[in-house]
Design an enzyme around this catalytic site. Structure first.
Site, PDB file in Angstrom:
ATOM      1  N   ARG A   1       0.216  -1.703  14.110  1.00 25.54           N
ATOM      2  CA  ARG A   1       1.048  -0.610  13.603  1.00 25.54           C
ATOM      3  C   ARG A   1       1.228  -0.641  12.093  1.00 25.54           C
ATOM      4  O   ARG A   1       1.119   0.383  11.416  1.00 25.54           O
ATOM      5  CB  ARG A   1       2.466  -0.672  14.215  1.00 25.54           C
ATOM      6  CG  ARG A   1       2.606   0.064  15.502  1.00 25.54           C
ATOM      7  CD  ARG A   1       3.685  -0.596  16.316  1.00 25.54           C
ATOM      8  NE  ARG A   1       3.224  -1.924  16.670  1.00 25.54           N
ATOM      9  CZ  ARG A   1       2.525  -2.193  17.770  1.00 25.54           C
ATOM     10  NH1 ARG A   1       2.287  -1.266  18.625  1.00 25.54           N
ATOM     11  NH2 ARG A   1       2.080  -3.414  18.016  1.00 25.54           N
ATOM     12  N   THR A   2       1.571  -1.792  11.558  1.00 26.44           N
ATOM     13  CA  THR A   2       1.947  -1.819  10.153  1.00 26.44           C
ATOM     14  C   THR A   2       0.757  -1.439   9.276  1.00 26.44           C
ATOM     15  O   THR A   2       0.849  -0.569   8.417  1.00 26.44           O
ATOM     16  CB  THR A   2       2.530  -3.189   9.762  1.00 26.44           C
ATOM     17  OG1 THR A   2       3.586  -3.486  10.669  1.00 26.44           O
ATOM     18  CG2 THR A   2       3.085  -3.173   8.349  1.00 26.44           C
TER      19      THR A   2
ATOM     20  N   LYS B   1     -12.180 -18.833   1.731  1.00 23.98           N
ATOM     21  CA  LYS B   1     -12.917 -19.785   0.881  1.00 23.98           C
ATOM     22  C   LYS B   1     -11.965 -20.639   0.058  1.00 23.98           C
ATOM     23  O   LYS B   1     -12.388 -21.411  -0.791  1.00 23.98           O
ATOM     24  CB  LYS B   1     -13.838 -19.020  -0.079  1.00 23.98           C
ATOM     25  CG  LYS B   1     -14.868 -18.148   0.584  1.00 23.98           C
ATOM     26  CD  LYS B   1     -15.736 -17.505  -0.510  1.00 23.98           C
ATOM     27  CE  LYS B   1     -16.653 -16.444   0.034  1.00 23.98           C
ATOM     28  NZ  LYS B   1     -17.284 -15.692  -1.063  1.00 23.98           N
TER      29      LYS B   1
ATOM     30  N   ARG C   1       0.470  -8.492   4.087  1.00 25.31           N
ATOM     31  CA  ARG C   1       1.115  -9.318   5.123  1.00 25.31           C
ATOM     32  C   ARG C   1       0.518 -10.709   5.059  1.00 25.31           C
ATOM     33  O   ARG C   1      -0.700 -10.870   4.926  1.00 25.31           O
ATOM     34  CB  ARG C   1       0.879  -8.727   6.507  1.00 25.31           C
ATOM     35  CG  ARG C   1       1.279  -9.676   7.618  1.00 25.31           C
ATOM     36  CD  ARG C   1       1.255  -9.037   8.979  1.00 25.31           C
ATOM     37  NE  ARG C   1       2.332  -8.063   9.111  1.00 25.31           N
ATOM     38  CZ  ARG C   1       2.599  -7.414  10.233  1.00 25.31           C
ATOM     39  NH1 ARG C   1       1.866  -7.632  11.317  1.00 25.31           N
ATOM     40  NH2 ARG C   1       3.589  -6.545  10.293  1.00 25.31           N
TER      41      ARG C   1
ATOM     42  N   HIS D   1      10.644  -8.240   6.652  1.00 25.00           N
ATOM     43  CA  HIS D   1       9.686  -7.170   6.968  1.00 25.00           C
ATOM     44  C   HIS D   1      10.367  -5.839   6.646  1.00 25.00           C
ATOM     45  O   HIS D   1      10.736  -5.079   7.529  1.00 25.00           O
ATOM     46  CB  HIS D   1       9.314  -7.271   8.448  1.00 25.00           C
ATOM     47  CG  HIS D   1       8.157  -6.426   8.883  1.00 25.00           C
ATOM     48  ND1 HIS D   1       7.567  -5.459   8.080  1.00 25.00           N
ATOM     49  CD2 HIS D   1       7.469  -6.399  10.060  1.00 25.00           C
ATOM     50  CE1 HIS D   1       6.573  -4.891   8.761  1.00 25.00           C
ATOM     51  NE2 HIS D   1       6.501  -5.437   9.958  1.00 25.00           N
TER      52      HIS D   1
HETATM   53  C1  NCD Z   1       6.631  -7.114  14.033  1.00 21.02           C
HETATM   54  C2  NCD Z   1       6.178  -8.122  13.006  1.00 21.02           C
HETATM   55  O1  NCD Z   1       5.007  -8.162  12.646  1.00 21.02           O
HETATM   56  O2  NCD Z   1       7.047  -8.861  12.567  1.00 21.02           O
HETATM   57  N1  NCD Z   1       5.635  -6.154  14.310  1.00 21.02           N
HETATM   58  C3  NCD Z   1       5.576  -5.022  13.542  1.00 21.02           C
HETATM   59  O3  NCD Z   1       5.267  -5.071  12.380  1.00 21.02           O
HETATM   60  N2  NCD Z   1       5.942  -3.868  14.111  1.00 21.02           N
HETATM   61  C4  NCD Z   1       7.215  -7.695  15.250  1.00 21.02           C
HETATM   62  C5  NCD Z   1       6.445  -8.713  16.023  1.00 21.02           C
HETATM   63  O4  NCD Z   1       5.313  -9.052  15.686  1.00 21.02           O
HETATM   64  O5  NCD Z   1       6.991  -9.177  17.029  1.00 21.02           O
END
Ligand code: NCD
Length: 304
Positions: A51-52, A80, A101, A129
């Site tokens: 999703r993100t 690397k 991320r 997040h």
């Molecule tokens: C979350 C995350 O990555 O922290 N997912 C997301 O971005 N919607 C929640 C999770 O991974 O449980």
């Protein structure tokens, strides 16, 4: 040049303005179709994501911009041994904005210190997040029409769940919000989150281990996945993973206007039968996340 690493990087007025902008994008998408023409977003995801990453990319396309990406940690020079600092210095040469991320807490901050374009934290380890919180806030505002006076239950892995930490930080700023923190003993909200948000601002909260006995008090129930990848041993994960499973049976005790949320991915925490319940809001969150990321990209590129 400004980066967004955590919720305190945004003022309350800015949070409201981002939600207003997202509403305008929802109402008038064509007005934004060329807003980011010739701009490029780089997505750097050193941890799994559906999703993100895709919502950032979809957001940039909706704004008429372009996207460059590396397909995963193994596909970039991080494999690397390249440092985050060197990677973002490089990517800054190619893109106007970066969404990153990373499994290490604080990695986004290191990235922002070295990038010459804005960095958005798309999740740093078990820390924060903020853009998931933007999706969550718009969902709550659309469903409830307000934040003040809500009783918000957060359930599951409150220790490693970075979405929980950022959501507490954001909701603690609104008047009269009360938290019910539901988790196993081992997975309670970390004390730094309690100190920085709840205690400092004297926000009322209780800590519970049983969901059923408190479900009837809640306006919002935010379920979370037990974060397997942050555990030190598999035995603990297996013991704790099914601590809470929301079912239609348990929802009978809940308010008719409860809003059930989950950042997703879901493993077992919400039975699929709950998806039919009008109180299930987690797929609305997914869509709202795209609009809020559009609003954030516009703001950071100075186009909003
Ligand atoms: C979350 C995350 O990555 O922290 N997912 C997301 O971005 N919607 C929640 C999770 O991974 O449980």
């Amino acid at each position: 040049m400004r980066s967004i690493l955590d919720i305190p990087d945004l003022s309350l007025e800015e949070l409201d303005a981002l939600m207003d902008r997202a509403e305008d994008i929802i109402a008038r998408p064509d007005d934004y179709a060329e807003a980011c023409r010739r701009k490029k977003l780089a997505t750097l995801f050193f941890e799994p994501s559906t999703r993100t990453r895709l919502s950032f990319e979809a957001a940039m396309y909706e704004l008429g911009g372009r996207v460059i990406t590396v397909a995963g940690a193994d596909a970039s020079s991080a494999a690397k041994g390249e440092s985050v600092a060197d990677t973002v210095k490089t990517v800054s040469c190619y893109a106007d904005i970066i969404a990153m991320r990373h499994p290490k807490e604080g990695a986004a901050r290191v990235a922002a210190m070295n990038a010459t374009v804005p960095v958005i934290n798309a999740g740093d380890g078990g820390h924060s997040h903020p853009t998931q919180t933007l999706a969550d806030l718009l969902t709550i505002r659309r469903e409830k029409g307000r934040f003040s006076g809500l009783t918000v239950g957060l359930c599951g892995d409150l220790k490693f769940g970075r979405t929980v930490h950022s959501l507490i930080s954001a909701l603690s700023r609104y008047e009269g919000v009360r938290f019910v923190l539901i988790s196993p003993e081992e997975l309670k909200v970390p004390s730094y989150v309690k100190n920085e948000s709840l205690k400092k601002k004297r926000i009322p909260y209780t800590q519970e281990t049983d969901l059923e006995s408190v479900i009837g008090d809640l306006d919002i129930l935010y379920m979370t996945r037990v974060q397997r990848e942050r555990f030190f041993n598999e035995e603990d994960y297996l013991r704790l993973k099914d601590s809470y499973i929301l079912t239609p049976e348990k929802l009978k005790r809940a308010r008719k206007d409860l809003c059930v949320m989950h950042p997703l991915p879901r493993v077992n925490e919400i039975s699929v039968a709950v998806d039919q319940d009008p109180r299930a809001c987690y797929f609305k969150q997914v869509l709202n996340g795209k609009f809020m990321r559009e609003a954030l990209i516009l703001m950071l590129l100075g186009l909003g």
